[in-house]
Design an enzyme around this catalytic site. Sequence first.
Site, PDB file in Angstrom:
ATOM      1  N   HIS A   1     -53.420 -22.592  66.122  1.00 19.75           N
ATOM      2  CA  HIS A   1     -53.898 -22.456  67.506  1.00 19.75           C
ATOM      3  C   HIS A   1     -53.994 -23.823  68.178  1.00 19.75           C
ATOM      4  CE1 HIS A   1     -56.059 -18.751  65.796  1.00 19.75           C
ATOM      5  NE2 HIS A   1     -55.139 -18.275  66.612  1.00 19.75           N
TER       6      HIS A   1
ATOM      7  N   LYS B   1     -60.923  -5.335  66.811  1.00 20.84           N
ATOM      8  CA  LYS B   1     -60.460  -6.074  65.634  1.00 20.84           C
ATOM      9  C   LYS B   1     -61.573  -6.340  64.626  1.00 20.84           C
ATOM     10  CE  LYS B   1     -56.487  -8.511  67.537  1.00 20.84           C
ATOM     11  NZ  LYS B   1     -55.854  -9.824  67.684  1.00 20.84           N
TER      12      LYS B   1
ATOM     13  N   SER C   1     -55.315 -16.463  61.450  1.00 20.28           N
ATOM     14  CA  SER C   1     -56.760 -16.288  61.287  1.00 20.28           C
ATOM     15  C   SER C   1     -57.065 -15.291  60.184  1.00 20.28           C
ATOM     16  CB  SER C   1     -57.396 -15.833  62.602  1.00 20.28           C
ATOM     17  OG  SER C   1     -57.327 -16.858  63.562  1.00 20.28           O
TER      18      SER C   1
END
Length: 168
Positions: free
Chosen positions: A23, A47, A134
């Site tokens: 990121h 999520k 992630s």
Amino acid sequence: MGIIMNKKIALYPGTFDPVTYGHYDIIERALNLFDEVIVAVAISQDKKPMFSLKERIMMTEEAVKHLKNVRVVGFDILTIDLAHQYDAAVLIRGLRAVSDFEYELQLGYLNNSLDDTIETVYLMPKLKHAFISSSIVRNLLKFNGKTEHLLPKPVQKIIGSMTSCTLP
């Protein structure tokens, strides 16, 4: 009298659960292209994130605090509506692998159908960061695996300071 140029603002939306070197790499690349980058941390209840919105915003702010023209915001509205709110002309999306492409392309077309004046720009992280996600980091954290090479130092420090009972 000088000519006043429109500031090019890019919005980089995501869950950032947690923010990784991948990121961070995308944020740096976007800064080379745009006057300002707004990193927009989505609440993303669907999520079921490992970290709270507040924690994800804090981690992201710490990771980018030394970069000029970057700000971090949280959101729980349509990305296009957030882009309007901040006068962002561009959405930034990261592509790591071919497996990301189909989903990101559909998302780009969806956003274009909602507002065709906002462009989507796809950026790839450096090859050394292309494998980082992630979800990989979260899996390692669940088993106390090594993550120092995957996370910016301020993020690693914050996660390290959390007690093991807060990590599922």
